[in-house]
Design an enzyme around this catalytic site. Structure first.
Site, PDB file in Angstrom:
ATOM      1  CD  GLN A 223      -2.611  -1.112   2.629  1.00 49.75           C
ATOM      2  OE1 GLN A 223      -2.995  -2.513   3.094  1.00 49.75           O
ATOM      3  NE2 GLN A 223      -3.218  -0.079   3.155  1.00 49.75           N
ATOM      4  NE  ARG A 370     -13.152   0.269   5.032  1.00 48.17           N
ATOM      5  CZ  ARG A 370     -14.017  -0.114   4.145  1.00 48.17           C
ATOM      6  NH1 ARG A 370     -14.336  -1.548   4.023  1.00 48.17           N
ATOM      7  NH2 ARG A 370     -14.579   0.514   3.151  1.00 48.17           N
ATOM      8  CB  CYS A 371      -8.325   1.544  11.892  1.00 52.66           C
ATOM      9  SG  CYS A 371      -7.696   2.086  13.347  1.00 52.66           S
ATOM     10  CD  GLU A 741      -9.489   4.948   8.630  1.00 52.16           C
ATOM     11  OE1 GLU A 741      -8.623   4.537   7.943  1.00 52.16           O
ATOM     12  OE2 GLU A 741      -9.145   5.894   9.634  1.00 52.16           O
TER      13      GLU A 741
END
Ligand code: CDP
Length: 810
Positions: A223, A370-371, A741
C-alpha cells in the site's frame, strides 16, 4: 451568457461516475502480482514455525537441497551472514526475517525454499528438519508482565522484560480534580479482540534483480511503494535510484499490506543471489497466521459525571498486545497511534490516557485495519463507554450524547487530548439518524415487546475521527514526514495523465482523482488517466492507508490542477491577446471579462502549450504538487442499529441499520456509499462473527476461513445510508474529508450497544466481541459479563465459547 461546462456531465465533483477500474476487473483483466510472469522466474515458499515460543536447536536442510528443482534454501543463519536475519520495523523495533535463535510466534518464518515451481518449493520446505526446544508461552499482557515471565525479546539489549513502552497523554491533575467533583463515576473494562484485515488477495512479491544494469525491480502487494523503496535502500544498502517498486492491482489491503514482511525481503535476497526473478505468493493460512493483525487491546476507563449528564473528565488505560515484534506503522511521536482521539466528538474538560505496550508470543499485531492508527479501538471504546455511562445516569442514550457533543459554534475545538477538531454538525447528524430509525416509536415497541419476553435493542454510535495524516509538523513514519503528491501532465490534445503518491487497493482512485481534475480544469474525467504505484514514475508519497488519500493526495490533485490552470490562464491571455488580469475562468474555458463570447477552452490552451506559447514561456503543460495539510480532516458519523435477541439461543438479528455520514464534499457519491457499505459489513463481521484467538500454547485459533468468518451477502444485513449533512473541511481545497474507514471504525459499537441494550435488564455491562450466540446466551443466563480475552480454554469447542479468564481477573 455562461458557456461553462456541466460539471456532472463531464464527471466532475458530485458525479456518481461508474468506477473505471471495474471494467478490467469484471473482465478478469486485472493485473495482480500473481498474474505477472517473468522469463526464468523461480518460486519461493516459506517454512513456518509450528510452535509459538521455542529455542531453535538445529535446522537441517540437506534433504531439501537434494530435491531436484530446488535452487536455494535460505535460513536465518545464511541471512545473518548478510546482516539480513533481522530487519527494522516501522516502529523503531526489529523483526526477525528468518528465525535464528528462537521462534516467537506460531507461523513465524523459519526458512525459505526457492525452486523451479511452487510445488517443489513446498515439498522441500517439508523436508527441512528443525529441532525445537519449547519455551513457556505468553498470550496476553497480564502474562507478559507477571513475575518470572519469560523474556520474549531476549535478542535485544536493554530489554529485561516484555514491556515495549509506557506512554501517557492529557492532563492528569485536571482529570484527578474532575473525578473529585463527580457525582457519579462510571467504569468500563473491555477487550477489543484481534481481528484480521483478510484481503482476498494475500501478500506476495516478485523480485527481479538484473546484474547487468544493477537494477532491482520488485512487483509487490504494498500500500506504500515509496516507503518500501526507502526501506529496501536502507536495509539492503542498495542505491535508491536503482530500486523500482511496482504495486500492480491490489486485491484489498485494509492495512494488511502496509508492513514489510519477511517474504518480501527473502524474495529480494534470493533474486540477488540467483540473478533470476523470484516470486513469492503467500497462501491463505500463511496470511491469516502471520501477517499484521489488528487491535488486541485491553481498555479500562472511568468517566467522571455530573448528575445532570455533563461529562467532567475521563481516564483511560490501554494495554496493547503487540505480539512478538512491535511493527505497527504509526507516526513516530505516538506510541499507540491516535488512540487519544477517543472522545474527540465530546466537550470534555479533562482527560488522561495511559498506555502500555507489551510483547507476546503472537504474530505482530496492531496494524491499522481500515483504521487511522488505532482510532477503531478509540471510537469503539468511546461509544461503549457512552452507553454504559448513560445507563448509569439513567439518561436517554441519544440525549446524553447530544448534551455532551462539541456544539457547532465551538469549532475550532481543542479536545481533552490535544487534537484540533475543526468542523461538523453533530447534533444535526444525530437528528437525521434518530428520525430515520424511528427512535421514539422503537422505544415504545421495545417496551411492549419486553412485556412479551421479546428482547429488542437499539445501539447508537456517534464519532468523529482524525483522517489524513500529516501535517508534516506532527506526523512522520520513521522520520519521513507525512504529506503527499500529485503529478499532472496535460498532453497537447487536452488528454492527461495523473500520477499520485497514493495507491488504491480497490477504493476507486482511478475514478475519483480524475473527477477532481475535471472539477478544477474542466477536462472531462474520461480524458484523464490515473496511474499509481510505480516508484519510477509516480511522485514520492506515503501511500494509502488510514483514509489519508482524499485528505492528502486528493488535495494534491486539486493543487496541481490549479497550477496547471494558472499556466493555462497565461496561455489563454496570449491566445486572446489580452492581459492576464482581463481573463475570467468558468469550468473548461477562459474568456475576456469585457467580451464573454471571446474565449478559449482548456484544450486550446493545452495545444498552445506545445505549439503557440508566448515568448519566454517554458513549453509544455505539466506540473507536480506536494501537499502538506494544515490539519487532519474530521468526518462525523452516526450509526444506529436495532436488533432482536433470542433469549433461548443468544442469536441476534439486525432489524435495521441507519448510517449518517458527513464526510464533507463527496467527490463521487456512489463510491462513498460503497465505502460505507463495505465498512459497515466489516463492522458487522467484527461484532458478530470474526473470532481469531489463541490457546494457552499460543496456537492460533482462527487461521482459516472455517473459523474466522467473512460475511457473505447472505448474513450481511441491509443498511440505510443518509448523505444529507455536508460540512466541508475548512482547509481541504475541495472541502472533502476522508471516509473510507469511518463505518468500520464507528460501526462495531452500534451493533454491540444494540445487543447490550436488548439485554439491559440482566445488568450485564459488557460482552466482548464477537458477540457469538453462546456468549450472549451466557450473559443472559448467568447475568454476568463475558470476556473474550485469550487464552481460550482447551475444553471450549475450538475456542468458540466465551467463559474465558480475562487478564486481571484470574
Ligand atoms: O485513503 P483511502 O482511499 O482508503 O480513503 P478515502 O480517502 O476516504 O477515499 C476512499 C474513496 O472514496 C476514494 O475513491 C475517494 O476518492 C472517495 N471519496 C469521495 O468520493 N469523497 C469523499 N469526501 C471522500 C472519499
Amino acid at each position: 451568457m455562461s458557456q461553462a461546462l456541466d460539471e456532472i456531465k463531464i464527471g466532475g465533483l458530485g458525479a456518481s461516475r461508474k468506477r473505471v477500474e471495474d471494467d478490467r476487473f469484471i473482465r478478469g483483466r486485472g493485473n495482480y502480482t500473481d498474474d505477472i510472469t517473468l522469463p526464468g522466474m523461480l518460486h519461493m515458499e516459506i517454512l513456518r514455525s509450528p510452535l509459538a515460543h521455542a529455542r531453535i536447536k538445529s535446522i537441517d536442510a540437506s534433504k531439501a537441497w537434494d530435491i531436484p528443482g530446488v535452487r536455494l534454501v535460505l535460513t536465518g543463519e545464511m541471512m545473518a551472514t548478510r546482516n539480513l536475519a533481522w530487519m527494522p520495523t516501522l516502529s523503531y523495533d526489529t523483526q526477525a526475517v528468518l528465525a535464528t535463535d528462537k521462534v516467537r510466534f506460531q507461523g513465524q518464518e523459519v526458512a525459505c525454499v526457492i525452486a523451479d515451481d511452487p510445488y517443489i518449493a513446498k515439498d522441500a520446505c517439508e523436508a527441512i528438519d528443525v529441532e525445537y526446544e519449547p519455551l513457556p508461552v505468553i498470550v496476553n499482557p497480564v502474562q507478559a508482565v507477571a513475575d518470572g515471565a519469560p523474556v520474549i525479546r531476549d535478542d535485544k539489549e536493554n530489554q529485561p522484560d516484555n514491556v515495549i513502552y509506557n506512554w501517557e497523554v492529557g492532563d492528569k491533575a485536571g482529570t484527578d480534580r474532575a473525578f473529585e467533583q463527580a457525582d457519579v463515576i462510571s467504569k468500563l473494562k473491555l477487550h477489543y479482540p484481534r481481528s484480521h484485515p483478510s484481503p482476498i488477495e494475500c501478500c506476495g512479491s516478485i523480485a527481479d534483480f538484473n546484474r547487468a544494469t544493477s537494477k532491482l525491480t520488485v512487483y509487490m502487494t504494498t500500500q506504500a511503494p515509496h516507503i518500501i523503496r526507502a526501506a529496501v535502500a536502507m536495509v539492503a544498502e542498495l542505491p535508491e535510484h536503482l530500486i523500482r517498486i511496482v504495486s500492480p492491482d491490489i486485491g484489498g489491503g485494509f492495512g494488511n499490506k502496509v508492513p514489510v514482511y519477511p517474504g518480501y525481503v527473502c524474495s529480494i535476497l534470493a533474486s540477488i543471489l540467483l540473478e533470476r526473478p523470484v516470486k513469492w505468493i503467500e497462501d491463505k493460512s500463511g496470511n491469516l497466521i502471520s501477517t499484521g493483525f489488528a487491535r488486541d487491546m485491553y481498555l479500562d476507563s472511568e468517566m467522571a459525571l455530573r448528575k445532570d449528564g455533563k461529562i467532567l473528565g475521563v481516564r483511560i488505560h490501554a494495554d496493547a498486545d503487540h505480539g512478538a515484534f512491535f511493527s505497527d506503522a504509526q507516526p513516530s511521536k505516538f506510541k499507540i497511534g491516535l488512540l487519544h482521539s477517543a472522545f474527540a466528538a465530546y466537550d470534555i474538560p479533562a482527560g488522561h490516557l495511559t498506555a502500555r505496550g507489551t510483547y507476546s508470543n503472537k504474530a505482530p499485531g496492531g496494524v491499522a485495519y481500515r483504521c487511522s492508527f488505532r482510532v477503531t479501538e478509540a471510537m469503539f471504546f468511546q461509544e461503549r463507554m457512552m452507553q454504559v455511562a448513560a445507563v448509569d445516569l439513567g439518561i436517554d442514550q441519544a440525549e446524553f450524547r447530544r448534551m455532551n457533543f462539541v456544539q457547532d459554534e465551538q469549532f475550532p475545538y481543542r479536545t481533552a487530548f490535544g487534537f484540533l477538531t475543526d468542523s461538523g454538525q453533530y447534533a444535526k447528524c444525530l437528528d437525521v439518524g434518530l428520525k430515520a430509525v424511528g427512535y421514539e416509536e422503537f422505544r415504545q415497541q421495545q417496551a411492549e415487546a419486553r412485556k412479551r419476553g421479546k428482547l429488542l435493542g437499539l445501539g447508537i454510535s456517534t464519532m468523529t475521527e482524525p483522517l489524513g495524516a500529516g501535517n508534516s509538523r506532527e506526523y512522520d513514519i520513521l522520520g519521513i514526514k507525512m504529506f503527499d503528491s500529485a503529478d499532472l501532465k496535460v498532453h497537447m490534445t487536452g488528454k492527461a495523465i495523473l500520477r499520485t503518491g497514493a495507491k488504491s487497493q480497490g477504493q476507486g482512485h482511478e475514478t475519483t482523482w480524475a473527477q477532481i481534475v475535471a472539477h478544477e480544469l474542466g477536462l472531462p474525467a474520461e480524458d484523464v488517466v490515473v496511474e499509481e504505484g510505480d516508484t519510477d514514475t509516480a511522485p514520492f508519497g506515503m501511500g494509502t492507508y488510514a483514509s489519508r488519500s482524499t485528505p492528502v493526495a486528493g488535495a494534491a490533485v486539486a493543487m496541481v490542477s490549479r497550477k496547471i490552470r494558472a499556466k493555462a490562464r497565461k496561455l489563454a491571455a496570449h491566445l486572446l491577446e489580452v492581459s492576464e488580469e482581463d481573463i475570467e475562468w468558468e469550468l473548461g474555458r477562459f474568456y475576456v471579462r469585457s467580451a464573454p463570447d471571446r474565449g478559449v477552452t482548456i484544450q486550446e490552451c493545452a495545444m498552445a502549450a506545445y505549439s503557440n506559447m508566448p515568448d519566454g514561456m517554458e513549453p509544455g503543460l505539466e506540473n507536480t504538487a506536494y501537499y502538506d495539510p494544515p490539519n487532519l480532516t474530521w468526518p462525523f458519523a452516526v450509526y444506529i442499529v436495532t436488533v432482536e435477541v433470542d433469549p433461548e439461543t443468544g442469536v441476534w438479528d439486525v432489524l435495521n441499520m441507519v448510517a449518517v455520514d458527513d464526510c464533507g464534499v463527496r467527490i463521487n457519491p456512489m463510491i462513498v456509499e460503497g465505502q460505507i457499505m463495505g465498512g459497515l459489513t466489516e463492522a458487522y463481521a467484527m461484532a458478530n462473527m470474526q473470532f481469531i484467538t489463541f490457546d494457552a500454547e499460543g496456537n492460533c485459533v482462527g487461521s482459516n476461513y472455517m473459523d474466522y468468518l467473512l460475511p457473505t451477502a447472505w448474513e450481511t444485513p441491509g443498511f440505510e445510508l443518509h448523505s444529507e449533512v455536508v460540512t466541508p473541511s475548512p482547509h481541504h481545497p475541495i472541502g472533502a474529508k476522508g471516509v473510507g474507514e469511518c463505518a468500520a471504525v464507528g460501526g462495531p459499537a452500534a451493533f454491540v450497544n444494540a445487543v447490550m441494550d436488548a439485554i439491559s435488564d440482566t445488568g450485564v455491562r459488557n460482552i466482548d466481541m464477537p458477540l457469538l450466540p453462546d456468549r450472549v446466551w451466557e450473559a443472559i443466563t448467568y447475568r454476568r459479563d463475558v470476556s473474550g480475552a485469550p487464552p481460550v480454554r482447551a475444553e471450549d469447542d475450538a475456542g468458540r465459547s466465551g467463559g474465558v479468564v480475562p487478564p486481571g481477573q484470574n
